[in-house]
Design a protein around this motif. Structure first.
Motif, PDB file in Angstrom:
ATOM      1  N   GLY A 270      18.329 -10.581  47.508  1.00  0.00           N
ATOM      2  CA  GLY A 270      17.482  -9.174  45.914  1.00  0.00           C
ATOM      3  C   GLY A 270      18.701  -7.653  46.884  1.00  0.00           C
ATOM      4  N   ASP A 271      19.251  -7.564  47.406  1.00  0.00           N
ATOM      5  CA  ASP A 271      19.812  -6.468  47.278  1.00  0.00           C
ATOM      6  C   ASP A 271      21.351  -6.126  47.018  1.00  0.00           C
ATOM      7  OD1 ASP A 271      17.886  -5.232  49.305  1.00  0.00           O
ATOM      8  OD2 ASP A 271      18.857  -5.900  51.328  1.00  0.00           O
ATOM      9  N   ILE A 272      21.331  -7.395  46.296  1.00  0.00           N
ATOM     10  CA  ILE A 272      23.058  -7.258  45.691  1.00  0.00           C
ATOM     11  C   ILE A 272      22.574  -7.021  44.619  1.00  0.00           C
ATOM     12  CG2 ILE A 272      24.606  -9.267  45.041  1.00  0.00           C
ATOM     13  CD1 ILE A 272      24.701 -10.795  46.919  1.00  0.00           C
ATOM     14  N   LEU A 273      24.116  -6.435  43.830  1.00  0.00           N
ATOM     15  CA  LEU A 273      23.336  -4.949  42.701  1.00  0.00           C
ATOM     16  C   LEU A 273      24.054  -6.482  41.399  1.00  0.00           C
ATOM     17  CD1 LEU A 273      24.472  -2.233  43.268  1.00  0.00           C
ATOM     18  CD2 LEU A 273      22.281  -3.016  43.699  1.00  0.00           C
ATOM     19  N   GLY A 274      25.276  -7.116  41.162  1.00  0.00           N
ATOM     20  CA  GLY A 274      25.042  -8.303  40.254  1.00  0.00           C
ATOM     21  C   GLY A 274      26.564  -9.060  41.012  1.00  0.00           C
ATOM     22  N   LYS A 275      27.325  -9.642  40.030  1.00  0.00           N
ATOM     23  CA  LYS A 275      28.165 -10.656  39.987  1.00  0.00           C
ATOM     24  C   LYS A 275      29.034 -10.623  39.065  1.00  0.00           C
ATOM     25  CE  LYS A 275      25.840 -15.159  38.314  1.00  0.00           C
ATOM     26  NZ  LYS A 275      25.623 -15.921  39.496  1.00  0.00           N
ATOM     27  N   TYR A 276      30.406 -10.978  39.080  1.00  0.00           N
ATOM     28  CA  TYR A 276      31.477 -10.464  38.303  1.00  0.00           C
ATOM     29  C   TYR A 276      31.531 -11.984  37.525  1.00  0.00           C
ATOM     30  CZ  TYR A 276      32.541  -5.980  39.889  1.00  0.00           C
ATOM     31  OH  TYR A 276      32.472  -4.492  40.859  1.00  0.00           O
ATOM     32  N   VAL A 277      31.394 -11.770  35.882  1.00  0.00           N
ATOM     33  CA  VAL A 277      31.821 -13.104  35.533  1.00  0.00           C
ATOM     34  C   VAL A 277      32.910 -12.896  34.966  1.00  0.00           C
ATOM     35  CG1 VAL A 277      30.986 -14.800  33.679  1.00  0.00           C
ATOM     36  CG2 VAL A 277      29.409 -13.020  35.169  1.00  0.00           C
ATOM     37  N   GLU A 278      33.757 -13.940  34.928  1.00  0.00           N
ATOM     38  CA  GLU A 278      35.373 -14.089  34.514  1.00  0.00           C
ATOM     39  C   GLU A 278      35.242 -15.159  33.200  1.00  0.00           C
ATOM     40  OE1 GLU A 278      37.948 -15.744  37.214  1.00  0.00           O
ATOM     41  OE2 GLU A 278      37.064 -14.666  38.915  1.00  0.00           O
TER      42      GLU A 278
ATOM     43  N   ALA B  97      33.333  -7.239  47.357  1.00  0.00           N
ATOM     44  CA  ALA B  97      33.328  -8.533  48.354  1.00  0.00           C
ATOM     45  C   ALA B  97      32.546  -9.824  47.860  1.00  0.00           C
ATOM     46  CB  ALA B  97      31.956  -8.225  49.361  1.00  0.00           C
ATOM     47  N   THR B  98      33.324 -10.675  48.773  1.00  0.00           N
ATOM     48  CA  THR B  98      33.494 -11.926  47.961  1.00  0.00           C
ATOM     49  C   THR B  98      32.301 -12.847  49.139  1.00  0.00           C
ATOM     50  OG1 THR B  98      35.866 -12.084  47.698  1.00  0.00           O
ATOM     51  CG2 THR B  98      34.620 -14.320  47.863  1.00  0.00           C
ATOM     52  N   VAL B  99      31.648 -13.600  48.498  1.00  0.00           N
ATOM     53  CA  VAL B  99      30.364 -14.075  49.480  1.00  0.00           C
ATOM     54  C   VAL B  99      30.972 -15.911  49.742  1.00  0.00           C
ATOM     55  CG1 VAL B  99      28.719 -15.773  49.222  1.00  0.00           C
ATOM     56  CG2 VAL B  99      28.701 -13.806  47.251  1.00  0.00           C
ATOM     57  N   VAL B 100      31.033 -15.465  51.346  1.00  0.00           N
ATOM     58  CA  VAL B 100      31.392 -16.853  52.035  1.00  0.00           C
ATOM     59  C   VAL B 100      30.190 -17.713  52.848  1.00  0.00           C
ATOM     60  CG1 VAL B 100      34.027 -15.732  52.252  1.00  0.00           C
ATOM     61  CG2 VAL B 100      31.452 -15.073  53.865  1.00  0.00           C
ATOM     62  N   ALA B 101      29.534 -17.468  52.893  1.00  0.00           N
ATOM     63  CA  ALA B 101      28.401 -18.103  53.104  1.00  0.00           C
ATOM     64  C   ALA B 101      26.967 -17.557  52.481  1.00  0.00           C
ATOM     65  CB  ALA B 101      27.959 -18.417  53.795  1.00  0.00           C
ATOM     66  N   VAL B 102      26.008 -18.611  52.023  1.00  0.00           N
ATOM     67  CA  VAL B 102      25.043 -18.254  51.134  1.00  0.00           C
ATOM     68  C   VAL B 102      23.308 -19.145  52.065  1.00  0.00           C
ATOM     69  CG1 VAL B 102      25.411 -17.924  49.198  1.00  0.00           C
ATOM     70  CG2 VAL B 102      24.841 -19.772  49.170  1.00  0.00           C
ATOM     71  N   GLY B 103      22.569 -18.646  52.065  1.00  0.00           N
ATOM     72  CA  GLY B 103      21.696 -19.571  52.292  1.00  0.00           C
ATOM     73  C   GLY B 103      20.428 -20.373  51.740  1.00  0.00           C
ATOM     74  N   PRO B 104      20.094 -21.197  52.529  1.00  0.00           N
ATOM     75  CA  PRO B 104      19.238 -22.026  51.306  1.00  0.00           C
ATOM     76  C   PRO B 104      17.888 -21.666  49.948  1.00  0.00           C
ATOM     77  CG  PRO B 104      18.155 -21.987  53.396  1.00  0.00           C
ATOM     78  CD  PRO B 104      18.842 -21.014  53.752  1.00  0.00           C
ATOM     79  N   GLY B 105      17.400 -20.198  50.735  1.00  0.00           N
ATOM     80  CA  GLY B 105      17.175 -19.410  50.229  1.00  0.00           C
ATOM     81  C   GLY B 105      15.141 -19.454  49.961  1.00  0.00           C
ATOM     82  N   ASN B 106      14.856 -19.065  49.472  1.00  0.00           N
ATOM     83  CA  ASN B 106      13.218 -18.185  49.778  1.00  0.00           C
ATOM     84  C   ASN B 106      12.506 -19.031  49.651  1.00  0.00           C
ATOM     85  OD1 ASN B 106      12.119 -16.905  51.135  1.00  0.00           O
ATOM     86  ND2 ASN B 106      12.345 -15.518  50.775  1.00  0.00           N
ATOM     87  N   VAL B 107      11.107 -19.530  50.423  1.00  0.00           N
ATOM     88  CA  VAL B 107      10.127 -20.096  49.447  1.00  0.00           C
ATOM     89  C   VAL B 107       9.079 -19.030  48.652  1.00  0.00           C
ATOM     90  CG1 VAL B 107       7.760 -21.382  50.684  1.00  0.00           C
ATOM     91  CG2 VAL B 107      10.319 -21.388  51.132  1.00  0.00           C
ATOM     92  N   ASN B 108       8.661 -19.394  47.975  1.00  0.00           N
ATOM     93  CA  ASN B 108       7.850 -18.815  46.713  1.00  0.00           C
ATOM     94  C   ASN B 108       6.213 -18.615  46.814  1.00  0.00           C
ATOM     95  OD1 ASN B 108       7.214 -20.574  45.665  1.00  0.00           O
ATOM     96  ND2 ASN B 108       8.243 -20.752  43.847  1.00  0.00           N
ATOM     97  N   PRO B 109       5.532 -18.011  47.168  1.00  0.00           N
ATOM     98  CA  PRO B 109       3.745 -18.579  47.340  1.00  0.00           C
ATOM     99  C   PRO B 109       3.206 -19.416  46.781  1.00  0.00           C
ATOM    100  CG  PRO B 109       4.223 -15.945  46.553  1.00  0.00           C
ATOM    101  CD  PRO B 109       5.631 -16.331  45.846  1.00  0.00           C
ATOM    102  N   LYS B 110       3.596 -19.906  45.770  1.00  0.00           N
ATOM    103  CA  LYS B 110       3.098 -21.299  45.275  1.00  0.00           C
ATOM    104  C   LYS B 110       3.793 -23.031  46.417  1.00  0.00           C
ATOM    105  CE  LYS B 110       2.547 -20.568  40.686  1.00  0.00           C
ATOM    106  NZ  LYS B 110       3.767 -20.959  38.883  1.00  0.00           N
ATOM    107  N   GLY B 111       4.905 -22.137  46.842  1.00  0.00           N
ATOM    108  CA  GLY B 111       5.709 -23.178  48.554  1.00  0.00           C
ATOM    109  C   GLY B 111       6.920 -23.888  47.589  1.00  0.00           C
ATOM    110  N   ASN B 112       7.407 -23.102  46.584  1.00  0.00           N
ATOM    111  CA  ASN B 112       8.899 -24.035  45.917  1.00  0.00           C
ATOM    112  C   ASN B 112       9.784 -22.564  46.453  1.00  0.00           C
ATOM    113  OD1 ASN B 112       6.977 -25.789  44.685  1.00  0.00           O
ATOM    114  ND2 ASN B 112       6.674 -24.403  42.509  1.00  0.00           N
ATOM    115  N   LEU B 113      10.930 -23.872  47.014  1.00  0.00           N
ATOM    116  CA  LEU B 113      12.276 -23.547  47.540  1.00  0.00           C
ATOM    117  C   LEU B 113      12.915 -22.589  46.025  1.00  0.00           C
ATOM    118  CD1 LEU B 113      14.134 -22.482  49.344  1.00  0.00           C
ATOM    119  CD2 LEU B 113      15.262 -24.733  49.130  1.00  0.00           C
ATOM    120  N   GLN B 114      12.912 -21.458  46.059  1.00  0.00           N
ATOM    121  CA  GLN B 114      13.975 -20.421  45.049  1.00  0.00           C
ATOM    122  C   GLN B 114      15.333 -20.539  45.374  1.00  0.00           C
ATOM    123  OE1 GLN B 114      12.172 -16.866  44.084  1.00  0.00           O
ATOM    124  NE2 GLN B 114      13.548 -15.822  42.744  1.00  0.00           N
ATOM    125  N   PRO B 115      16.043 -20.571  44.955  1.00  0.00           N
ATOM    126  CA  PRO B 115      17.446 -20.287  45.439  1.00  0.00           C
ATOM    127  C   PRO B 115      18.334 -19.064  45.516  1.00  0.00           C
ATOM    128  CG  PRO B 115      17.277 -21.915  42.993  1.00  0.00           C
ATOM    129  CD  PRO B 115      16.033 -21.591  43.837  1.00  0.00           C
TER     130      PRO B 115
END
Length: 99
Positions: free
Chosen positions: A91-99, A41-59
């Motif tokens: 985390g569900d995405i298995l991998g990405k293709y690199v050119e 698939a092709t990624v068309v939109a992404v969210g900002p990320g998730n907050v880790n237990p320390k309170g930092n945003l993980q992109p």
């Protein structure tokens, strides 16, 4: 263009699956049952990320426009302007293709 009005939340990724091959290399038309499930698939939109237990945003680990490999099952189907997209966690995405 409808996906530009839709922004995934947290670590969600909105993807558009590639279309299945309908004709074999020899030119034979394949019935739907014979067509394999497309896991790319092709990624068309992404969210900002998730907050880790320390309170930092993980992109999110993927960017818009990248080609990714999806699991065979999972994801939420989203219809925007009569077109089907799928919503996965980063985390569900298995991998990405690199050119």
């Amino acid at each position: 263009m409808a996906f530009r009005k839709f922004l995934p939340l947290f670590d969600r990724v909105l993807v558009e699956r590639f279309t299945a091959e309908t004709v074999s290399k020899g030119g034979i038309m394949l019935p739907e049952k014979s067509q394999g499930k497309v896991l790319q698939a092709t990624v068309v939109a992404v969210g900002p990320g998730n907050v880790n237990p320390k309170g930092n945003l993980q992109p999110v680990s993927v960017k818009v426009g990248e080609k990714v490999l999806l699991p065979e099952y999972g994801g939420a189907k989203v219809s925007l302007d009569d077109k089907d997209y799928f919503l996965f966690r980063d985390g569900d995405i298995l991998g990405k293709y690199v050119e």
